[in-house]
Scaffold this motif. Structure first.
Motif, mmCIF file in Angstrom:
data_model
loop_
_atom_site.group_PDB
_atom_site.id
_atom_site.type_symbol
_atom_site.label_atom_id
_atom_site.label_comp_id
_atom_site.label_asym_id
_atom_site.label_seq_id
_atom_site.Cartn_x
_atom_site.Cartn_y
_atom_site.Cartn_z
ATOM 1 N N MET A 31 -43.472 -50.144 -56.461
ATOM 2 C CA MET A 31 -43.099 -48.792 -56.063
ATOM 3 C C MET A 31 -44.351 -47.994 -55.682
ATOM 4 N N ILE A 32 -45.428 -48.156 -56.473
ATOM 5 C CA ILE A 32 -46.647 -47.394 -56.173
ATOM 6 C C ILE A 32 -47.289 -47.905 -54.889
ATOM 7 N N ARG A 33 -47.221 -49.228 -54.682
ATOM 8 C CA ARG A 33 -47.778 -49.770 -53.430
ATOM 9 C C ARG A 33 -47.055 -49.185 -52.215
ATOM 10 N N ARG A 34 -45.738 -49.006 -52.366
ATOM 11 C CA ARG A 34 -44.951 -48.467 -51.240
ATOM 12 C C ARG A 34 -45.169 -46.965 -51.047
ATOM 13 N N ASN A 35 -45.241 -46.228 -52.178
ATOM 14 C CA ASN A 35 -45.231 -44.742 -52.083
ATOM 15 C C ASN A 35 -46.459 -44.097 -52.705
ATOM 16 N N GLY A 36 -47.582 -44.814 -52.717
ATOM 17 C CA GLY A 36 -48.745 -44.374 -53.499
ATOM 18 C C GLY A 36 -49.386 -43.083 -53.040
ATOM 19 N N ARG A 37 -49.234 -42.740 -51.747
ATOM 20 C CA ARG A 37 -49.881 -41.511 -51.264
ATOM 21 C C ARG A 37 -49.050 -40.300 -51.674
ATOM 22 N N GLY A 38 -49.643 -39.429 -52.454
ATOM 23 C CA GLY A 38 -48.915 -38.241 -52.910
ATOM 24 C C GLY A 38 -47.745 -38.601 -53.819
ATOM 25 N N LEU A 39 -47.930 -39.654 -54.629
ATOM 26 C CA LEU A 39 -46.827 -40.101 -55.508
ATOM 27 C C LEU A 39 -46.419 -39.001 -56.478
ATOM 28 N N ASP A 40 -45.108 -38.818 -56.605
ATOM 29 C CA ASP A 40 -44.571 -37.892 -57.605
ATOM 30 C C ASP A 40 -44.648 -38.612 -58.957
ATOM 31 N N VAL A 41 -45.703 -38.318 -59.708
ATOM 32 C CA VAL A 41 -46.031 -39.094 -60.900
ATOM 33 C C VAL A 41 -44.932 -39.002 -61.957
#
Ligand code: HEM
Length: 528
Positions: free
Chosen positions: A168-178
């Motif tokens: 999931m982080i690899r896909r959406n890592g930029r500006g991830l809603d932590v």
């Protein structure tokens, strides 16, 4: 003539209405400004308006509330009277006073919400349960729930979910809603260890079960209903839907209990090897069955009440209510701290690479996970600074003396975990993130910035202490350790340029403290 009468009537009604509003406003203001008169030896009070201002300020922050209101008021005496969610209560940040609250459990009792306001959402959700009961009923719950927690969790417990989190982080890592990512991860992990259910959070499918669970967990802490609990007597609109979701969640858990009970009845008693792979609900049912046959007893051999099936369900819910967001928020605070402190992030990374190596798919064995105990200082310092649970509350069954003060029977008393753990007497420069405070062995000569006080009892209590200490604390620490290991191994991360967290964390201000709008840029360390 009739026009004159009507005009007079209208003037009178407007006056009456105005007068009613003025009287009501006056009563509310009086309640806010003037604490009830109590003969307690002169404990000072914090103005409720001040607390309200810092609570609802445009960019809220628990740190501000702590530094601008709680700490200055508490610093002299370690105890004040403070207004919170419609009540005046005593607030403490002195480790000795906190010790008494944690250890004298027969005097400092849990507030039994299900008996106090039985119709409010939280009471309906979890009724009598481990978290809110006192005395023999508490012991009965703890003996059964405690049996399910007497175990360890192998590193493999987390493997599937952490793999999904990484993707999931690899896909959406930029500006991830932590916060959202951490909530999904902890829901999936907890769903598995509590009842062997996959909630599908990390598959990014917002299925019905996930939505029901989140609604139930969130509805219990809606500020409006904390201040005006009476509204829960007549729920309408969204609130009525939350009550309907609660019914569905109850039904789902009851059905799962019935299935597991039947499975257990058909099998032999669980062996030791299966025990570490069994979910908490299965172990609770097993312990529950045993007490039905042999009874349950306290440490003096006194027979304890038997837990009902409904209470078994309540305890399953309380694991989600107490464990899910507390772990997700604590992880989010940790990720924010390490984004703000790249040197500490790198230090943690080197520790992990030293144990796991640096191949892209390295995953810890149980032995390696033990060797990663050095990561705990990063976690503990974040939990000190950003205690997710803002306070621990009790009600007095008899008057108590705290230093020169005497608190009356029935008073509410709380350890303000933020003000305790950010108390400069115990932790100099409390606003600084210094993991070395928790590096063992503790040393008295760490320099002015550091402190040896991390090993002074009752100054670090994010999980509370004594016999009511969080039953999930070992699991929560393990979860944070393995998630942190995976994150520093697979990624580096920073705050976006415009992030408010660069200067000060934006957070909710009471109850469970969560970051607000925390976005982080993750960059993978290994190519795929
Ligand atoms: C970082 C994560 C967590 C934090 C910060 C945390 C914090 C706390 C605190 C402060 C209390 C004491 C409340 C009080 O005394 O009024 C507590 C109690 C409790 N927690 Fe946790 N908790 C966490 C994770 C968990 C998990 C993962 C579970 C279950 C799977 C859990 C289950 C419970 C239960 C059942 C109680 C009530 C215990 C009792 O009264 O005997 N918690 N937690």
């Amino acid at each position: 003539m009739s026009i004159i009468v009507q005009t007079l009537y209208e003037v009178q009604s407007t006056k009456a209405l105005l007068l009613t509003v003025i009287v009501l406003a006056g009563a509310i203001l009086h309640r806010l400004l003037v604490p009830p008169k109590v003969n307690d030896g002169g404990v000072k009070h914090i103005s409720a308006l001040k607390t309200l201002y810092w609570t609802f300020k445009s960019s809220p922050s628990r740190l501000d509330l702590c530094n601008k209101v709680d700490i200055p008021a508490l610093q002299e005496t370690g105890i004040v009277r403070s207004w919170l969610w419609g009540r005046w209560m005593y607030k403490i940040n002195n480790a000795d006073y906190a010790r008494q609250l944690y250890l004298k459990t027969s005097v400092y009792q849990k507030i039994e919400l299900h008996n106090l306001i039985p119709y409010v959402f939280r009471a309906v959700a979890a009724g009598g349960n481990l978290m809110t009961e006192n005395g023999d009923r508490f012991k009965a719950h703890r003996s059964i729930v405690g049996a399910s927690f007497r175990r360890t969790w192998p590193a493999s417990t987390f493997r599937t979910h952490l793999g999904k989190l990484e993707n999931m982080i690899r896909r959406n890592g930029r500006g991830l809603d932590v916060l959202n990512a951490c909530r999904r991860a902890t829901l999936d992990v907890l769903g598995q260890i509590i009842m062997g259910t996959d909630f599908g959070g990390l598959d990014n499918v917002d299925g019905e079960l996930l939505e029901i669970c989140w609604d139930v967990v969130d509805a219990g802490i809606e500020p409006l209903y904390l201040v005006f609990p009476i509204l829960d007597k007549y729920p309408v609109g969204k609130r009525a839907r939350s009550f309907a979701n609660l019914k569905k969640f109850h039904a789902f858990i009851e059905q799962t209990i019935a299935i597991k009970r039947a499975e257990l009845a058909a099998s032999e008693k669980l062996g030791d090897i299966e025990r570490n792979n069994a979910d908490l609900l299965t172990l609770m049912i097993e312990a529950h069955e045993q007490t039905k046959i042999h009874g349950a007893f306290d440490e003096n051999g006194k027979q304890l009440p038997t837990m009902t099936s409904e209470e078994l369900r309540n305890n399953t819910i309380i694991f989600f209510v107490a464990g899910h967001d507390a772990t997700a928020y604590s992880l989010s605070h940790l990720i924010a701290e390490l984004a703000r402190h790249p040197d500490k992030q790198q230090q943690a990374r080197e520790l992990v690479i030293g144990v796991l190596g640096d191949t892209s798919d390295a995953y810890p064995t149980d032995e390696q996970l033990n060797k990663l105990a050095g990561l705990d200082m990063f976690i503990k310092e974040s939990m000190r600074k950003n205690s997710t649970v803002s306070d621990v509350r009790r009600q007095l069954t008899e008057p108590v003396s705290l230093g020169p003060y005497t608190l009356p029977k029935g008073a509410w008393v709380m350890v303000d975990l933020w003000a305790l753990q950010n108390n400069p007497i115990y932790y100099p420069n409390p606003d600084k993130y210094i993991p070395e405070r928790f590096q063992e062995p503790f040393s008295k000569d760490d320099g002015a910035d550091l402190t040896a006080n991390a090993n002074v009892p009752f100054t670090w209590t994010p999980f509370s202490e004594g016999s009511r200490k969080c039953i999930g604390h070992k699991f929560a620490m393990l979860t944070q350790r393995i998630v942190l290991a995976l994150l520093v191994h697979r990624f580096t991360w920073t705050l976006p340029d415009d992030s408010p967290f660069a200067t000060k964390p934006l957070t909710t201000t009471s109850g469970l403290i969560s970051p607000i709008d925390l976005k982080v840029n993750f960059v993978p360390r290994h190519a795929r």
